[in-house]
Design a protein around this motif. Structure first.
Motif, PDB file in Angstrom:
ATOM      1  N   LEU A 257      23.064 100.118 -15.100  1.00  0.00           N
ATOM      2  CA  LEU A 257      21.741 100.700 -14.980  1.00  0.00           C
ATOM      3  C   LEU A 257      20.723  99.674 -15.477  1.00  0.00           C
ATOM      4  O   LEU A 257      20.951  99.016 -16.497  1.00  0.00           O
ATOM      5  CB  LEU A 257      21.589 101.979 -15.815  1.00  0.00           C
ATOM      6  N   TYR A 258      19.602  99.546 -14.757  1.00  0.00           N
ATOM      7  CA  TYR A 258      18.520  98.692 -15.239  1.00  0.00           C
ATOM      8  C   TYR A 258      17.195  99.169 -14.654  1.00  0.00           C
ATOM      9  O   TYR A 258      17.138  99.767 -13.581  1.00  0.00           O
ATOM     10  CB  TYR A 258      18.759  97.219 -14.916  1.00  0.00           C
ATOM     11  N   GLN A 259      16.146  98.908 -15.398  1.00  0.00           N
ATOM     12  CA  GLN A 259      14.796  99.298 -15.001  1.00  0.00           C
ATOM     13  C   GLN A 259      14.323  98.369 -13.891  1.00  0.00           C
ATOM     14  O   GLN A 259      14.190  97.165 -14.085  1.00  0.00           O
ATOM     15  CB  GLN A 259      13.860  99.211 -16.204  1.00  0.00           C
ATOM     16  N   ILE A 260      14.067  98.940 -12.705  1.00  0.00           N
ATOM     17  CA  ILE A 260      13.665  98.107 -11.572  1.00  0.00           C
ATOM     18  C   ILE A 260      12.153  98.090 -11.373  1.00  0.00           C
ATOM     19  O   ILE A 260      11.598  97.211 -10.727  1.00  0.00           O
ATOM     20  CB  ILE A 260      14.382  98.586 -10.287  1.00  0.00           C
ATOM     21  N   SER A 261      11.473  99.096 -11.953  1.00  0.00           N
ATOM     22  CA  SER A 261      10.009  99.140 -11.996  1.00  0.00           C
ATOM     23  C   SER A 261       9.645  99.975 -13.215  1.00  0.00           C
ATOM     24  O   SER A 261      10.531 100.444 -13.942  1.00  0.00           O
ATOM     25  CB  SER A 261       9.430  99.764 -10.715  1.00  0.00           C
ATOM     26  N   SER A 262       8.364 100.180 -13.449  1.00  0.00           N
ATOM     27  CA  SER A 262       7.959 100.926 -14.648  1.00  0.00           C
ATOM     28  C   SER A 262       8.413 102.384 -14.606  1.00  0.00           C
ATOM     29  O   SER A 262       8.515 103.023 -15.652  1.00  0.00           O
ATOM     30  CB  SER A 262       6.442 100.860 -14.817  1.00  0.00           C
ATOM     31  N   THR A 263       8.733 102.910 -13.413  1.00  0.00           N
ATOM     32  CA  THR A 263       9.121 104.331 -13.302  1.00  0.00           C
ATOM     33  C   THR A 263      10.425 104.539 -12.535  1.00  0.00           C
ATOM     34  O   THR A 263      10.755 105.670 -12.186  1.00  0.00           O
ATOM     35  CB  THR A 263       8.010 105.133 -12.594  1.00  0.00           C
ATOM     36  N   GLU A 264      11.178 103.459 -12.264  1.00  0.00           N
ATOM     37  CA  GLU A 264      12.406 103.592 -11.472  1.00  0.00           C
ATOM     38  C   GLU A 264      13.557 102.848 -12.142  1.00  0.00           C
ATOM     39  O   GLU A 264      13.370 101.774 -12.718  1.00  0.00           O
ATOM     40  CB  GLU A 264      12.204 103.031 -10.062  1.00  0.00           C
ATOM     41  N   VAL A 265      14.757 103.442 -12.022  1.00  0.00           N
ATOM     42  CA  VAL A 265      15.956 102.834 -12.592  1.00  0.00           C
ATOM     43  C   VAL A 265      16.998 102.662 -11.492  1.00  0.00           C
ATOM     44  O   VAL A 265      17.308 103.601 -10.760  1.00  0.00           O
ATOM     45  CB  VAL A 265      16.543 103.717 -13.724  1.00  0.00           C
ATOM     46  N   ARG A 266      17.489 101.450 -11.362  1.00  0.00           N
ATOM     47  CA  ARG A 266      18.581 101.194 -10.429  1.00  0.00           C
ATOM     48  C   ARG A 266      19.896 101.606 -11.080  1.00  0.00           C
ATOM     49  O   ARG A 266      20.206 101.184 -12.200  1.00  0.00           O
ATOM     50  CB  ARG A 266      18.630  99.716 -10.067  1.00  0.00           C
ATOM     51  N   CYS A 267      20.659 102.441 -10.388  1.00  0.00           N
ATOM     52  CA  CYS A 267      21.983 102.864 -10.853  1.00  0.00           C
ATOM     53  C   CYS A 267      23.013 102.341  -9.852  1.00  0.00           C
ATOM     54  O   CYS A 267      22.817 102.473  -8.633  1.00  0.00           O
ATOM     55  CB  CYS A 267      22.070 104.389 -10.929  1.00  0.00           C
ATOM     56  N   GLY A 268      24.076 101.775 -10.335  1.00  0.00           N
ATOM     57  CA  GLY A 268      25.080 101.244  -9.426  1.00  0.00           C
ATOM     58  C   GLY A 268      26.438 101.118 -10.073  1.00  0.00           C
ATOM     59  O   GLY A 268      26.574 101.167 -11.293  1.00  0.00           O
ATOM     60  N   PHE A 269      27.452 100.966  -9.224  1.00  0.00           N
ATOM     61  CA  PHE A 269      28.813 100.768  -9.717  1.00  0.00           C
ATOM     62  C   PHE A 269      29.629 100.075  -8.634  1.00  0.00           C
ATOM     63  O   PHE A 269      29.210  99.991  -7.470  1.00  0.00           O
ATOM     64  CB  PHE A 269      29.464 102.104 -10.117  1.00  0.00           C
ATOM     65  N   GLU A 270      30.788  99.570  -9.037  1.00  0.00           N
ATOM     66  CA  GLU A 270      31.655  98.835  -8.120  1.00  0.00           C
ATOM     67  C   GLU A 270      32.885  99.668  -7.780  1.00  0.00           C
ATOM     68  O   GLU A 270      33.494 100.293  -8.652  1.00  0.00           O
ATOM     69  CB  GLU A 270      32.100  97.520  -8.755  1.00  0.00           C
ATOM     70  N   ILE A 271      33.235  99.672  -6.486  1.00  0.00           N
ATOM     71  CA  ILE A 271      34.482 100.292  -6.040  1.00  0.00           C
ATOM     72  C   ILE A 271      35.195  99.314  -5.113  1.00  0.00           C
ATOM     73  O   ILE A 271      34.629  98.295  -4.737  1.00  0.00           O
ATOM     74  CB  ILE A 271      34.250 101.644  -5.326  1.00  0.00           C
ATOM     75  N   PHE A 272      36.427  99.656  -4.735  1.00  0.00           N
ATOM     76  CA  PHE A 272      37.221  98.715  -3.956  1.00  0.00           C
ATOM     77  C   PHE A 272      37.494  99.246  -2.550  1.00  0.00           C
ATOM     78  O   PHE A 272      37.362 100.441  -2.276  1.00  0.00           O
ATOM     79  CB  PHE A 272      38.504  98.388  -4.708  1.00  0.00           C
ATOM     80  N   ALA A 273      37.872  98.319  -1.670  1.00  0.00           N
ATOM     81  CA  ALA A 273      37.890  98.579  -0.230  1.00  0.00           C
ATOM     82  C   ALA A 273      38.678  99.818   0.188  1.00  0.00           C
ATOM     83  O   ALA A 273      38.294 100.503   1.119  1.00  0.00           O
ATOM     84  CB  ALA A 273      38.428  97.352   0.500  1.00  0.00           C
ATOM     85  N   ASN A 274      39.777 100.097  -0.480  1.00  0.00           N
ATOM     86  CA  ASN A 274      40.603 101.218  -0.063  1.00  0.00           C
ATOM     87  C   ASN A 274      40.223 102.528  -0.756  1.00  0.00           C
ATOM     88  O   ASN A 274      40.919 103.525  -0.640  1.00  0.00           O
ATOM     89  CB  ASN A 274      42.078 100.924  -0.339  1.00  0.00           C
ATOM     90  N   LYS A 275      39.087 102.525  -1.468  1.00  0.00           N
ATOM     91  CA  LYS A 275      38.701 103.727  -2.211  1.00  0.00           C
ATOM     92  C   LYS A 275      37.206 104.027  -2.044  1.00  0.00           C
ATOM     93  O   LYS A 275      36.511 104.295  -3.007  1.00  0.00           O
ATOM     94  CB  LYS A 275      39.024 103.555  -3.700  1.00  0.00           C
ATOM     95  N   ILE A 276      36.712 103.981  -0.804  1.00  0.00           N
ATOM     96  CA  ILE A 276      35.284 104.209  -0.574  1.00  0.00           C
ATOM     97  C   ILE A 276      35.063 105.630  -0.068  1.00  0.00           C
ATOM     98  O   ILE A 276      35.370 105.940   1.080  1.00  0.00           O
ATOM     99  CB  ILE A 276      34.710 103.208   0.444  1.00  0.00           C
ATOM    100  N   PRO A 277      34.525 106.521  -0.904  1.00  0.00           N
ATOM    101  CA  PRO A 277      34.241 107.889  -0.453  1.00  0.00           C
ATOM    102  C   PRO A 277      33.130 107.886   0.587  1.00  0.00           C
ATOM    103  O   PRO A 277      32.248 107.017   0.585  1.00  0.00           O
ATOM    104  CB  PRO A 277      33.798 108.597  -1.736  1.00  0.00           C
ATOM    105  N   SER A 278      33.159 108.844   1.465  1.00  0.00           N
ATOM    106  CA  SER A 278      32.156 108.945   2.523  1.00  0.00           C
ATOM    107  C   SER A 278      30.831 109.463   1.969  1.00  0.00           C
ATOM    108  O   SER A 278      30.799 110.401   1.169  1.00  0.00           O
ATOM    109  CB  SER A 278      32.661 109.884   3.622  1.00  0.00           C
ATOM    110  N   ILE A 279      29.737 108.841   2.398  1.00  0.00           N
ATOM    111  CA  ILE A 279      28.407 109.298   1.985  1.00  0.00           C
ATOM    112  C   ILE A 279      27.976 110.486   2.839  1.00  0.00           C
ATOM    113  O   ILE A 279      27.408 111.456   2.339  1.00  0.00           O
ATOM    114  CB  ILE A 279      27.381 108.155   2.111  1.00  0.00           C
ATOM    115  N   SER A 280      28.281 110.423   4.128  1.00  0.00           N
ATOM    116  CA  SER A 280      27.784 111.429   5.071  1.00  0.00           C
ATOM    117  C   SER A 280      28.305 112.840   4.800  1.00  0.00           C
ATOM    118  O   SER A 280      27.576 113.818   4.974  1.00  0.00           O
ATOM    119  CB  SER A 280      28.145 111.026   6.506  1.00  0.00           C
ATOM    120  N   ASN A 281      29.549 112.958   4.362  1.00  0.00           N
ATOM    121  CA  ASN A 281      30.102 114.302   4.141  1.00  0.00           C
ATOM    122  C   ASN A 281      30.038 114.749   2.673  1.00  0.00           C
ATOM    123  O   ASN A 281      30.622 115.771   2.303  1.00  0.00           O
ATOM    124  CB  ASN A 281      31.543 114.395   4.652  1.00  0.00           C
TER     125      ASN A 281
END
Length: 518
Positions: A257-281
């Motif tokens: 997590l890091y502050q990307i602007s004065s009012t926004e925070v970027r949240c992220g994480f790393e996953i691996f190729a065989n374990k990518i959950p679907s965003i659409s469903n």
């Protein structure tokens, strides 16, 4: 009769071959002459000295730097709209300094950029802070990083470049490179209006990113997908410590997590190729809430979940690794992610790019005419060697740090992971030294190797404590092997002499990290 017939056939065949050869050679010469005439005509009409494919961070910064030296620069960019990326959102202290050397430091101002002074690390309920060294760091610039929206930064760079009269910034899609006898003469591209046309210049720079469609025509170097970065933005919020990059040593790998602007925070994480959950469903939302969020420290958890609860747009980007390789073709050079990639965990790609631009610009400055392909080739070879102190340090650290952040039930791997946390959280010379390397304040591969060796030895010491049983000795040997595997591929790829030579690093610092602005 048969002999006469055979002789006639042979003479006929010989005549055909000679006629075809003469026709082919003259036709090739004619095409070469036409191409040379086209290049000369374009030069007479005020054509470019340099064509740059791509107006991202690298293409725009290079265009400005070369134009300030009096070069006529033609930049062709596929899409001039503000890009929406979740990579390239942090400029390390070393990157900021190199940006200032190019006269572009103001592009990091007025975009709601945020100051970053170091890392906040979390592991197994513990928290530690590792800051960029402020005193006795031998670094001639303010030792802090900046986070920001990548698109805003890119647009500022484009504006700065296009403000110069000898920069032509055009929207268009480059289809191919124009080649004649192993020399790149220019590009074929489709304009915004859909018209296919050509542009010629003595030097072409391919700077069109990790998905470059021109890389294959220049060399056989391919990018390896190592993992995937998942990210989104939580809006209308602010971290308790906005000046820190918050890294959680979670499972399967790190969360950030890091502050990307004065009012926004970027949240992220790393996953691996065989374990990518679907965003659409909705699988990804569930995965974030049930698997990742519970591992986030309580003081960060509310902000981490805010974006998910509010339906933030989730992006997935491949993390790629690709060694730098020079093309055998003349009149062309690649830069940025089209040329060299490392794991984005240490967020130093733009810093390497600024270093490359500064080096290339300096090597081209003495050349009055860029039309000598052989001289340009010598410049490119020199560039490849001079860049090593910065690029080799960052490439090696990116690979090592990303591997150390991966959670594992393997005792040797987990000991290395714990060793990294202990080293950075321990403070003192070790932590400040490694943070100086990470921040580009001390681009010396030998310094990085020293820190990796100390982390390895201290991790082995922890494994052998309180007494060296046979199993602990075995795990220690395996840990040593893991450390060896982290380092050896880079010694091979970057060159042993380049990685171990203190003279090269000293020369780099003297030429490119002195206090004087170029």
């Amino acid at each position: 009769m048969d002999m006469v017939f055979m002789e006639v056939c042979l003479w006929t065949l010989l005549g055909f071959v000679l006629t075809w050869t003469i026709f082919h050679v003259s036709n090739k010469r004619k095409k070469g002459a036409e191409l040379a005439d086209a290049v000369a005509e374009e030069r007479r009409d005020g054509g470019a000295d340099v064509i740059i494919v791509g107006a991202g961070v690298g293409g725009s910064a290079l265009a400005y730097a070369l134009a300030k030296d009096g070069r006529r620069v033609h930049v062709i960019e596929r899409d001039m709209r503000e890009p929406e990326r979740m990579m390239g959102e942090l400029m390390q202290p070393g990157g900021r300094f190199l940006l200032s050397k190019l006269g572009l430091q103001d592009c990091l101002e007025g975009i709601d950029e945020q100051i970053v002074t170091g890392l906040a690390l979390y592991k197994d309920g513990k928290e530690a802070v590792a800051s960029f060294p402020v005193e006795d760091n031998n670094f001639p610039y303010e030792p802090s990083a900046r986070t920001f929206h990548n698109g805003r930064f890119v647009q500022r760079l484009r504006q700065k470049a296009s403000s110069l009269p000898n920069v032509r910034l055009e929207e268009g899609t480059v289809k191919s490179l124009i080649e004649e006898k192993g020399v790149i003469k220019g590009v074929t591209y489709k304009t915004k209006a859909g018209q296919e046309t050509t542009a010629f210049a003595p030097l072409t720079v391919v700077c069109d990113g990790s998905y470059s469609n021109l890389r294959r025509s220049l060399n056989d170097n391919t990018a390896e997908v190592t993992s995937y970065s998942v990210g989104y933005i939580s809006k209308d919020c602010r971290l308790e410590e906005p000046e820190k990059l918050h890294i959680i040593m979670s499972k399967p790998s790190f969360t950030m997590l890091y502050q990307i602007s004065s009012t926004e925070v970027r949240c992220g994480f790393e996953i691996f190729a065989n374990k990518i959950p679907s965003i659409s469903n909705g699988e990804m939302h569930t995965f974030v809430k049930k698997t990742i969020a519970p591992q986030v420290p309580p003081k960060l958890q509310k902000i981490f979940l805010k974006g998910i609860d509010e339906g933030a747009h989730i992006k997935v980007t491949a993390a790629k690794r690709m060694e730098a390789a020079l093309s055998e073709k003349k009149g062309v050079i690649m830069l940025g992610d089209a040329f060299n990639m490392r794991h984005p965990a240490i967020a130093s790609g733009m810093m390497v790019l600024m270093s490359d631009i500064l080096i290339l610009r300096g090597l081209l400055q003495p050349l009055r005419n860029l039309g000598d392909a052989n001289k340009i080739s010598e410049v490119i070879k020199s560039f490849y060697v001079i860049r090593k102190p910065m690029s080799a340090t960052v490439n090696t650290l990116g690979n090592a740090f990303s591997q150390a952040l991966i959670a594992s039930t393997d005792e040797a791997k987990e000991a290395m992971r714990q060793g990294c946390y202990d080293y950075l959280s321990g403070g003192g010379f070790g932590a400040s030294g490694l943070m100086a390397v990470l921040g580009g304040m001390n681009p010396r591969p030998i310094s990085l190797i020293y820190h990796l060796c100390v982390i390895t030895l201290s991790s082995i010491g922890q494994l052998l404590s309180p007494f060296p049983s046979p199993l602990r000795v075995w795990h220690s040997l395996r840990l040593f092997g893991l450390s060896f595997k982290m380092l050896v591929p880079h010694l091979k790829a970057e060159g042993v002499s380049q990685m171990l030579s203190g003279a090269n690093a000293a020369a780099y610092r003297k030429s490119y990290m002195a206090a004087t602005v170029v």
